[in-house]
Scaffold this motif. Structure first.
Motif, PDB file in Angstrom:
ATOM      1  N   CYS A   1      40.294  51.013  39.857  1.00  0.00           N
ATOM      2  CA  CYS A   1      39.384  51.789  39.002  1.00  0.00           C
ATOM      3  C   CYS A   1      38.031  52.027  39.665  1.00  0.00           C
ATOM      4  O   CYS A   1      37.503  51.134  40.334  1.00  0.00           O
ATOM      5  CB  CYS A   1      39.128  51.030  37.710  1.00  0.00           C
ATOM      6  SG  CYS A   1      40.623  50.655  36.806  1.00  0.00           S
TER       7      CYS A   1
ATOM      8  N   CYS B   1      41.361  44.660  31.618  1.00  0.00           N
ATOM      9  CA  CYS B   1      41.990  45.521  32.630  1.00  0.00           C
ATOM     10  C   CYS B   1      42.431  46.820  31.942  1.00  0.00           C
ATOM     11  O   CYS B   1      43.031  46.785  30.869  1.00  0.00           O
ATOM     12  CB  CYS B   1      43.179  44.789  33.237  1.00  0.00           C
ATOM     13  SG  CYS B   1      44.168  45.794  34.343  1.00  0.00           S
ATOM     14  N   VAL B   2      42.136  47.962  32.572  1.00  0.00           N
ATOM     15  CA  VAL B   2      42.395  49.239  31.892  1.00  0.00           C
ATOM     16  C   VAL B   2      43.884  49.518  31.707  1.00  0.00           C
ATOM     17  O   VAL B   2      44.248  50.357  30.889  1.00  0.00           O
ATOM     18  CB  VAL B   2      41.754  50.439  32.624  1.00  0.00           C
ATOM     19  CG1 VAL B   2      40.256  50.347  32.604  1.00  0.00           C
ATOM     20  CG2 VAL B   2      42.279  50.550  34.029  1.00  0.00           C
TER      21      VAL B   2
ATOM     22  N   PRO C   1      39.133  44.409  42.355  1.00  0.00           N
ATOM     23  CA  PRO C   1      40.008  45.427  42.941  1.00  0.00           C
ATOM     24  C   PRO C   1      40.124  45.304  44.452  1.00  0.00           C
ATOM     25  O   PRO C   1      41.196  45.569  45.017  1.00  0.00           O
ATOM     26  CB  PRO C   1      39.356  46.756  42.542  1.00  0.00           C
ATOM     27  CG  PRO C   1      38.154  46.445  41.752  1.00  0.00           C
ATOM     28  CD  PRO C   1      38.070  44.972  41.527  1.00  0.00           C
TER      29      PRO C   1
ATOM     30  N   CYS D   1      37.636  44.889  34.874  1.00  0.00           N
ATOM     31  CA  CYS D   1      37.955  43.488  35.191  1.00  0.00           C
ATOM     32  C   CYS D   1      36.712  42.803  35.765  1.00  0.00           C
ATOM     33  O   CYS D   1      36.342  41.709  35.359  1.00  0.00           O
ATOM     34  CB  CYS D   1      39.117  43.410  36.178  1.00  0.00           C
ATOM     35  SG  CYS D   1      38.855  44.400  37.664  1.00  0.00           S
TER      36      CYS D   1
ATOM     37  N   PRO E   1      35.527  49.228  37.541  1.00  0.00           N
ATOM     38  CA  PRO E   1      36.531  48.190  37.257  1.00  0.00           C
ATOM     39  C   PRO E   1      36.090  47.263  36.121  1.00  0.00           C
ATOM     40  O   PRO E   1      35.223  46.415  36.310  1.00  0.00           O
ATOM     41  CB  PRO E   1      36.649  47.440  38.581  1.00  0.00           C
ATOM     42  CG  PRO E   1      35.355  47.688  39.281  1.00  0.00           C
ATOM     43  CD  PRO E   1      34.756  48.941  38.753  1.00  0.00           C
TER      44      PRO E   1
ATOM     45  N   LEU F   1      42.488  42.451  45.321  1.00  0.00           N
ATOM     46  CA  LEU F   1      43.866  42.816  44.935  1.00  0.00           C
ATOM     47  C   LEU F   1      44.461  43.759  45.995  1.00  0.00           C
ATOM     48  O   LEU F   1      45.609  43.593  46.425  1.00  0.00           O
ATOM     49  CB  LEU F   1      43.881  43.491  43.564  1.00  0.00           C
ATOM     50  CG  LEU F   1      43.627  42.572  42.362  1.00  0.00           C
ATOM     51  CD1 LEU F   1      43.484  43.389  41.078  1.00  0.00           C
ATOM     52  CD2 LEU F   1      44.741  41.536  42.197  1.00  0.00           C
TER      53      LEU F   1
ATOM     54  N   VAL G   1      47.070  43.697  35.107  1.00  0.00           N
ATOM     55  CA  VAL G   1      47.372  43.071  36.400  1.00  0.00           C
ATOM     56  C   VAL G   1      47.204  41.557  36.218  1.00  0.00           C
ATOM     57  O   VAL G   1      46.288  41.099  35.520  1.00  0.00           O
ATOM     58  CB  VAL G   1      46.374  43.586  37.471  1.00  0.00           C
ATOM     59  CG1 VAL G   1      46.639  42.897  38.803  1.00  0.00           C
ATOM     60  CG2 VAL G   1      46.469  45.096  37.614  1.00  0.00           C
TER      61      VAL G   1
ATOM     62  N   ILE H   1      45.694  39.033  37.351  1.00  0.00           N
ATOM     63  CA  ILE H   1      44.584  38.742  38.269  1.00  0.00           C
ATOM     64  C   ILE H   1      44.464  37.236  38.557  1.00  0.00           C
ATOM     65  O   ILE H   1      44.307  36.820  39.709  1.00  0.00           O
ATOM     66  CB  ILE H   1      43.266  39.283  37.661  1.00  0.00           C
ATOM     67  CG1 ILE H   1      43.360  40.796  37.481  1.00  0.00           C
ATOM     68  CG2 ILE H   1      42.075  38.914  38.542  1.00  0.00           C
ATOM     69  CD1 ILE H   1      42.267  41.400  36.605  1.00  0.00           C
TER      70      ILE H   1
ATOM     71  N   CYS I   1      47.474  47.261  40.531  1.00  0.00           N
ATOM     72  CA  CYS I   1      46.088  47.639  40.215  1.00  0.00           C
ATOM     73  C   CYS I   1      45.864  49.120  40.499  1.00  0.00           C
ATOM     74  O   CYS I   1      46.328  49.641  41.514  1.00  0.00           O
ATOM     75  CB  CYS I   1      45.144  46.783  41.057  1.00  0.00           C
ATOM     76  SG  CYS I   1      43.431  47.335  41.008  1.00  0.00           S
ATOM     77  N   SER I   2      45.134  49.770  39.604  1.00  0.00           N
ATOM     78  CA  SER I   2      44.888  51.204  39.795  1.00  0.00           C
ATOM     79  C   SER I   2      43.569  51.476  40.508  1.00  0.00           C
ATOM     80  O   SER I   2      43.159  52.624  40.621  1.00  0.00           O
ATOM     81  CB  SER I   2      44.937  51.932  38.453  1.00  0.00           C
ATOM     82  OG  SER I   2      43.827  51.566  37.674  1.00  0.00           O
TER      83      SER I   2
HETATM   84 FE1  SF4 Z   1      42.690  46.977  38.792  1.00  0.00          FE
HETATM   85 FE2  SF4 Z   1      42.784  46.429  36.131  1.00  0.00          FE
HETATM   86 FE3  SF4 Z   1      40.581  45.911  37.553  1.00  0.00          FE
HETATM   87 FE4  SF4 Z   1      41.272  48.447  37.070  1.00  0.00          FE
HETATM   88  S1  SF4 Z   1      40.645  46.932  35.545  1.00  0.00           S
HETATM   89  S2  SF4 Z   1      40.518  47.596  39.031  1.00  0.00           S
HETATM   90  S3  SF4 Z   1      43.510  48.273  37.152  1.00  0.00           S
HETATM   91  S4  SF4 Z   1      42.602  44.949  37.840  1.00  0.00           S
END
Ligand code: SF4
Length: 478
Positions: free
Chosen positions: A50, A108-109, A66, A55, A53, A69, A117, A119, A47-48
């Motif tokens: 974000c 998810c980006v 996030p 997600c 987010p 995670l 990810v 998730i 996971c970055s």
């Molecule tokens: Fe992590 Fe993907 Fe959610 Fe960004 S969109 S916070 S990378 S799980």
């Protein structure tokens, strides 16, 4: 953080091991193994983190994905569980049955180019661990309140509301017409997606926490809505939608043409050890039969994959649009294909053939035409394309509509929309009857478990606000 997280640049996406199709088609066990601790931490670390987010934005429960995670990546699992459970009544169920490819993971980006990810699999890992470690506790009120609520329907919306109100100290009574709590989660969704002990351990905890279940209790037959309104401070209607959509074609009355819910309930009851004469007689059993399932949603996928496991001779899905336009989760379609289901895309049933017992489905091939006002491409028949698909069992999985609740509950004052769903005030979630609220599919139409959980949680808050405001107003002297 930077070192521990953002590992998507180094680590590829890995999903939990899936049992081989040849093995899993022989039983009803769940098909995914669980992550081991190292793999869960590794996958969570992709996971970055974000700032915005997507997600979470696209999760009906707006979960702090996030955060849990990151906690998982750091091995702080109990905290990950606490964060997850703070916004979700049944995270262990969402980890199994949510169509993550359309919700969190699909948005998810890092989806593009790197693959999202995982998730859902991490969520399942966190929560299965929480159950094993004993971190999941019954709802325990700090103090008992002299307030009670009747909840009609023990599905995800009703149970989510029950848990939230009970935790606040309410006296919670859940009424359900079936003999087990869980709604579609117990009798609709098959074991290979959601093993039944995942539900029963929850409902057992709810009972331990003081929630009272009135099972085999039908409103309008065993107790009236009026009685519930008199007895409780508030009533929540969370019945779901159970009326199967039908198909008006010749031969619809033939033996061997059955609704999806009857088929799935029989299979789930059998798995629970019940005596199921319709299954034993073969009427609701796919063993040795050529099965045709009509529909393209998740219920159709459940019927197809159940038929495979019951030992059908062949299993075919008829869907009038193409694969790209299926309403069901692509992951489920893929699982069904792996297990041996044959998909007949752009195929619409015109009639069921047979004298008393169905022997086949008359099918017309379709093509996708111009989009209608909603932007969805219209389906049009291709003249002269008709053929017969042989069938001994036809399962209709065309979706569900609301039952006629004002009639069933003998309460004509209960307002419904033109689709038969209950009309509520969007802010208060109250129906046309004072003190009677509604949530879940009976309001929004057939939808996802995760939306039912969201609605149930929201309804609990609205009910608590309503009763608090009501009690704050001085009552006029008689
Ligand atoms: Fe992590 Fe993907 Fe959610 Fe960004 S969109 S916070 S990378 S799980």
């Amino acid at each position: 953080m930077a070192e521990r997280m953002l590992q998507f640049v180094r680590l590829s996406q890995q999903t939990p091991e899936k049992r081989q199709p040849t093995i899993r088609r022989e039983d009803f066990d769940e098909i995914y193994a669980r992550f081991d601790p190292a793999r869960a931490a590794e996958q969570a670390s992709r996971c970055s983190q974000c700032g915005v987010p997507f997600c979470s934005v696209h999760c009906p429960l707006q979960q702090n994905i996030p955060d849990w995670l990151k906690l998982t990546a750091e091995g702080r699992l109990e905290e990950a569980y606490e964060v997850n459970a703070a916004t979700n009544t049944f995270p262990e169920i969402c980890g199994r049955v949510c169509p993550q490819d359309r919700l969190c993971e699909g948005n998810c980006v890092i989806e593009k180019g790197f693959e999202s990810v995982t998730i859902g699999a991490v969520e399942r890992y966190i929560n299965d661990t929480a159950w094993e470690k004993g971190w999941v506790k019954p709802p325990t009120p700090v103090r008992e309140l002299d307030r009670s609520v009747a909840i009609i329907g023990a599905g995800p919306a009703g149970l989510a509301a029950a848990e939230k109100l009970r935790t606040q100290g309410w006296q919670v009574h859940v009424y359900d017409r079936y003999d087990r709590a869980g709604g579609l989660m117990i009798y609709g969704i098959p074991n290979f997606k959601l093993e039944k002990d995942v539900i029963t351990r929850r409902t057992a905890q709810f009972e331990q926490g003081g929630i009272t279940f009135h099972l085999n209790s039908e409103i309008g037959r065993d107790v009236t809505l009026e009685e519930l309104r008199e007895k409780h401070d508030a009533v929540l209607i969370a019945t779901g939608v159970y009326k199967a959509r039908d198909i008006a074609v010749p031969g619809a009355h033939l033996d061997g043409v059955v609704p999806a819910m009857s088929f799935l309930t029989a299979s789930n009851r059998k798995g629970l050890g019940d005596d199921v004469p319709e299954f034993d007689s073969g009427a609701l059993n796919a063993a040795g039969k050529r099965v045709v399932v009509i529909g393209g949603g998740d219920t159709a996928m459940d019927c197809l994959r159940t038929s495979i496991r019951q030992g059908a001779a062949s299993v075919t899905c008829l869907y009038r649009r193409d694969k790209a336009n299926m309403p069901g989760s692509m992951r489920e379609v893929h699982n069904a294909e792996e297990e041996g289901v044959r998909f007949a895309w752009l195929s619409a049933p015109e009639a069921f053939e047979g004298d008393t017992q169905v022997t086949g489905v008359r099918v017309t091939k379709m093509h996708l035409g111009l989009p209608d006002a909603t932007g969805r491409q219209q389906v049009e028949p291709i003249p002269g394309s008709e053929f017969t698909e042989p069938a001994d069992l036809v399962i209709k999985a065309l979706g569900f509509d609301p039952e006629n609740l004002p009639k069933m509950f003998d309460e004509p004052g209960l307002a419904v929309s033109r689709w038969g769903t209950l009309t509520i005030d969007r802010r208060s979630m109250m129906t046309s009857l004072p003190g009677v609220f509604a949530a879940g599919d009976i309001v929004r139409g057939a939808s996802l478990v995760v939306w039912a959980i969201r609605d149930g949680r929201d309804a609990a808050d609205r009910i608590a606000e309503y009763v608090k405001a009501r009690d704050a107003v001085p009552q006029a002297a008689e």
